[in-house]
Structure formats: C-alpha cells, structure tokens
Design a protein around this motif. Structure first.
Motif, PDB file in Angstrom:
ATOM      1  N   VAL A   1     -28.977   8.404  27.602  1.00 45.47           N
ATOM      2  CA  VAL A   1     -29.894   7.657  26.731  1.00 45.47           C
ATOM      3  C   VAL A   1     -29.499   6.176  26.682  1.00 45.47           C
ATOM      4  CG1 VAL A   1     -30.686   7.369  24.352  1.00 45.47           C
ATOM      5  CG2 VAL A   1     -30.499   9.658  25.331  1.00 45.47           C
ATOM      6  N   ILE A   2     -28.203   5.906  26.543  1.00 47.87           N
ATOM      7  CA  ILE A   2     -27.738   4.521  26.519  1.00 47.87           C
ATOM      8  C   ILE A   2     -28.061   3.832  27.843  1.00 47.87           C
ATOM      9  CG2 ILE A   2     -25.682   3.059  26.494  1.00 47.87           C
ATOM     10  CD1 ILE A   2     -26.449   3.921  23.738  1.00 47.87           C
ATOM     11  N   GLY A   3     -27.893   4.554  28.953  1.00 47.72           N
ATOM     12  CA  GLY A   3     -28.227   3.984  30.256  1.00 47.72           C
ATOM     13  C   GLY A   3     -29.686   3.604  30.353  1.00 47.72           C
ATOM     14  N   VAL A   4     -30.567   4.466  29.858  1.00 47.00           N
ATOM     15  CA  VAL A   4     -31.997   4.163  29.874  1.00 47.00           C
ATOM     16  C   VAL A   4     -32.300   2.939  29.013  1.00 47.00           C
ATOM     17  CG1 VAL A   4     -34.277   5.003  29.184  1.00 47.00           C
ATOM     18  CG2 VAL A   4     -32.697   6.531  30.371  1.00 47.00           C
ATOM     19  N   LEU A   5     -31.691   2.884  27.827  1.00 44.40           N
ATOM     20  CA  LEU A   5     -31.943   1.754  26.924  1.00 44.40           C
ATOM     21  C   LEU A   5     -31.383   0.450  27.486  1.00 44.40           C
ATOM     22  CD1 LEU A   5     -31.196   3.431  23.459  1.00 44.40           C
ATOM     23  CD2 LEU A   5     -33.408   3.054  24.563  1.00 44.40           C
ATOM     24  N   VAL A   6     -30.218   0.516  28.122  1.00 44.29           N
ATOM     25  CA  VAL A   6     -29.641  -0.686  28.742  1.00 44.29           C
ATOM     26  C   VAL A   6     -30.545  -1.192  29.862  1.00 44.29           C
ATOM     27  CG1 VAL A   6     -27.739  -1.503  30.198  1.00 44.29           C
ATOM     28  CG2 VAL A   6     -27.248  -0.234  28.112  1.00 44.29           C
ATOM     29  N   ARG A   7     -31.059  -0.270  30.664  1.00 53.01           N
ATOM     30  CA  ARG A   7     -31.962  -0.687  31.742  1.00 53.01           C
ATOM     31  C   ARG A   7     -33.198  -1.371  31.179  1.00 53.01           C
ATOM     32  NH1 ARG A   7     -36.475   0.368  34.169  1.00 53.01           N
ATOM     33  NH2 ARG A   7     -36.997   2.018  32.697  1.00 53.01           N
ATOM     34  N   ARG A   8     -33.747  -0.830  30.105  1.00 51.23           N
ATOM     35  CA  ARG A   8     -34.945  -1.434  29.520  1.00 51.23           C
ATOM     36  C   ARG A   8     -34.653  -2.805  28.919  1.00 51.23           C
ATOM     37  NH1 ARG A   8     -37.707   3.776  26.405  1.00 51.23           N
ATOM     38  NH2 ARG A   8     -38.345   4.885  28.319  1.00 51.23           N
ATOM     39  N   GLN A   9     -33.477  -2.956  28.335  1.00 55.20           N
ATOM     40  CA  GLN A   9     -33.138  -4.215  27.674  1.00 55.20           C
ATOM     41  C   GLN A   9     -32.736  -5.315  28.659  1.00 55.20           C
ATOM     42  OE1 GLN A   9     -33.126  -5.443  24.528  1.00 55.20           O
ATOM     43  NE2 GLN A   9     -34.042  -3.629  23.618  1.00 55.20           N
ATOM     44  N   PHE A  10     -32.079  -4.944  29.758  1.00 48.04           N
ATOM     45  CA  PHE A  10     -31.502  -5.956  30.635  1.00 48.04           C
ATOM     46  C   PHE A  10     -32.032  -5.974  32.059  1.00 48.04           C
ATOM     47  CE2 PHE A  10     -28.323  -5.117  27.333  1.00 48.04           C
ATOM     48  CZ  PHE A  10     -28.035  -6.409  26.916  1.00 48.04           C
ATOM     49  N   PHE A  11     -32.703  -4.909  32.507  1.00 44.22           N
ATOM     50  CA  PHE A  11     -33.110  -4.850  33.907  1.00 44.22           C
ATOM     51  C   PHE A  11     -34.540  -4.341  34.086  1.00 44.22           C
ATOM     52  CE2 PHE A  11     -28.548  -4.004  33.518  1.00 44.22           C
ATOM     53  CZ  PHE A  11     -28.026  -5.034  34.282  1.00 44.22           C
ATOM     54  N   SER A  12     -35.349  -4.365  33.055  1.00 41.74           N
ATOM     55  CA  SER A  12     -36.685  -3.782  33.127  1.00 41.74           C
ATOM     56  C   SER A  12     -37.724  -4.799  33.612  1.00 41.74           C
ATOM     57  CB  SER A  12     -37.105  -3.248  31.761  1.00 41.74           C
ATOM     58  OG  SER A  12     -37.215  -4.315  30.828  1.00 41.74           O
ATOM     59  N   GLU A  13     -38.872  -4.282  33.992  1.00 44.32           N
ATOM     60  CA  GLU A  13     -39.993  -5.141  34.385  1.00 44.32           C
ATOM     61  C   GLU A  13     -40.522  -5.918  33.184  1.00 44.32           C
ATOM     62  OE1 GLU A  13     -42.920  -2.746  36.257  1.00 44.32           O
ATOM     63  OE2 GLU A  13     -41.685  -2.267  38.000  1.00 44.32           O
ATOM     64  N   ALA A  14     -40.420  -5.312  32.006  1.00 43.11           N
ATOM     65  CA  ALA A  14     -40.874  -6.004  30.785  1.00 43.11           C
ATOM     66  C   ALA A  14     -40.048  -7.275  30.549  1.00 43.11           C
ATOM     67  CB  ALA A  14     -40.771  -5.075  29.582  1.00 43.11           C
ATOM     68  N   ARG A  15     -38.729  -7.160  30.737  1.00 40.52           N
ATOM     69  CA  ARG A  15     -37.869  -8.335  30.568  1.00 40.52           C
ATOM     70  C   ARG A  15     -38.203  -9.394  31.611  1.00 40.52           C
ATOM     71  NH1 ARG A  15     -33.404 -10.577  32.615  1.00 40.52           N
ATOM     72  NH2 ARG A  15     -31.974 -11.631  31.150  1.00 40.52           N
TER      73      ARG A  15
END
Length: 225
Positions: free
Chosen positions: A207-221
């Motif tokens: 879960v932390i890995g998914v959240l880290v990806r969204r916060q720091f490496f996502s298309e949204a960012r």
C-alpha cells in the motif's frame, strides 16, 4: 500475540508516520510530492478569486471539497460501526482459527486486540475527516470576507492578509483530509494482520508503495509540473 506481531505493528506505524512526513510535512527533498504541488495550486486559485466579481465558481469548488469530505466521514463511520459485531463474534472466530494451519493461528485475545486496532484506525480517519469538513466550512466563511475586486486597492495589506488566511486554512483542511484518507488506505494493509504478521508487513509495504508512486512518480504529478 507474539514478538513478530509486535514487530509487524511497529513497522506498520513507522511506515505510516514516514509516509505522512514525506507528503504532509516539510521534508527537505528535491522532488516535491503531489500534495505539495496541489497546495501551490490552492494558493493560485484563491489569489485568482480576487479578480472575479462573481465568485460562484469558487463557492462551487468549496462545496465540492466539503461534499467529498462528508462522504469519506460517513464511510469511515460505517466502517467503525462494522468493527463492533466482530468483537461479539470473537469466540466463533477463535474456533475458525483453530482449524487453520499454525502460520495463520491467533488467540481470541489477539483477535480482539486487532479488531480494536482496526476500529482505532477508522475512528482516527473519522475525526480527521470531521475536522477537515469543519475547516472547509470555516474556510468558506473566511472566503466571504475577502474584499471585492473594486475594493482591493483601498487596503492592499488587509486584502493580502485576508486571502492568506483563506489559503492557510484551505491547505490545513486538505492536510487533515489527506490524513484521514491515508488511514483508510492503510487499513487495507492492517487487515492482513488478521491472518499473519508477515502479511501485515507485506500488504502495508504494498500500500505504501502504491501511495509513494502516486505522490512522486504518477502521471497526475507529471501533469501538474
């Protein structure tokens, strides 16, 4: 409850705290989180409102933020309520655990402790969502105190203070909303503890890995940049 259970719980709490610090605190890292980028856009939005005579757009945004917060507050309250029947069924659950392999077994007291912990997570999320809703409400009231465009030149310093108050309160409300949302997400990892402390560590890391990806490496960012 074994030493491995307490170790897994400690790792769970440390990962929760560490991720919260990275995304809601002020870490000195070169790569800002998605949450920090969104906060800068909150500031830009509210400053842009100074140029609009008709602020229906702004009030609709405020209402949308409140409605989303209210939804999650209700959902966390329902989740909290669902934990209490589990406590009443602890004896039956203990009989089920007795039929499982040793890797999955836990005592009745251990099961009740885990249910109380899950209820605590949902209660924490509810209070965070409830406070965020209240802060968004206060933010709407303060937003109404911002001078109209034709009056902003009369006292620029007072106008700046007024909009800064709204910005700070809006960011603070968003911070508490995100804290509640993290609790909901991490409860998914916590549920793994009902089967095994190893599964608690594995699911929490996932879960932390998914959240880290969204916060720091996502298309949204990337879109915000």
């Amino acid at each position: 409850m074994t030493a491995l259970d307490y170790l897994a719980l400690s790792i769970f709490l440390i990962l929760w705290w560490g991720f919260s610090w990275l995304t809601s605190g002020k870490p000195k890292i070169a790569r800002p989180a998605l949450t920090h980028l969104v906060n800068s856009y909150r500031s830009a939005w509210l400053r842009n409102s100074l140029t609009r005579d008709l602020k229906m757009i702004d009030t609709q945004i405020m209402a949308g933020l409140q409605n989303g917060t209210a939804f999650f507050a209700s959902a966390s309250m329902f989740a909290l309520g669902s934990c209490f029947p589990l406590l009443g069924a602890s004896e039956s659950v203990g009989e089920i655990y007795a039929t499982l392999p040793p890797f999955f077994q836990t005592g009745q007291e251990g099961f009740e402790f885990k249910v109380v912990g899950l209820a605590a997570i949902f209660a924490y999320s509810f209070f965070k969502f409830g406070w965020a809703y209240r802060l968004f409400n206060y933010c709407t009231i303060l937003f109404g105190s911002i001078p109209m465009p034709k009056h902003t030149h009369e006292d620029p310093a007072a106008t700046e203070r007024a909009v800064e108050r709204v910005i700070e309160l809006n960011i603070l409300a968003g911070k508490h909303f995100n804290a509640g949302l993290r609790g909901i997400f991490l409860s998914i990892g916590y549920i793994g503890w009902f089967l095994s402390p190893v599964l608690l560590i594995a699911l929490t890391a996932f879960v932390i890995g998914v959240l880290v990806r969204r916060q720091f490496f996502s298309e949204a960012r990337a879109a915000l940049l």
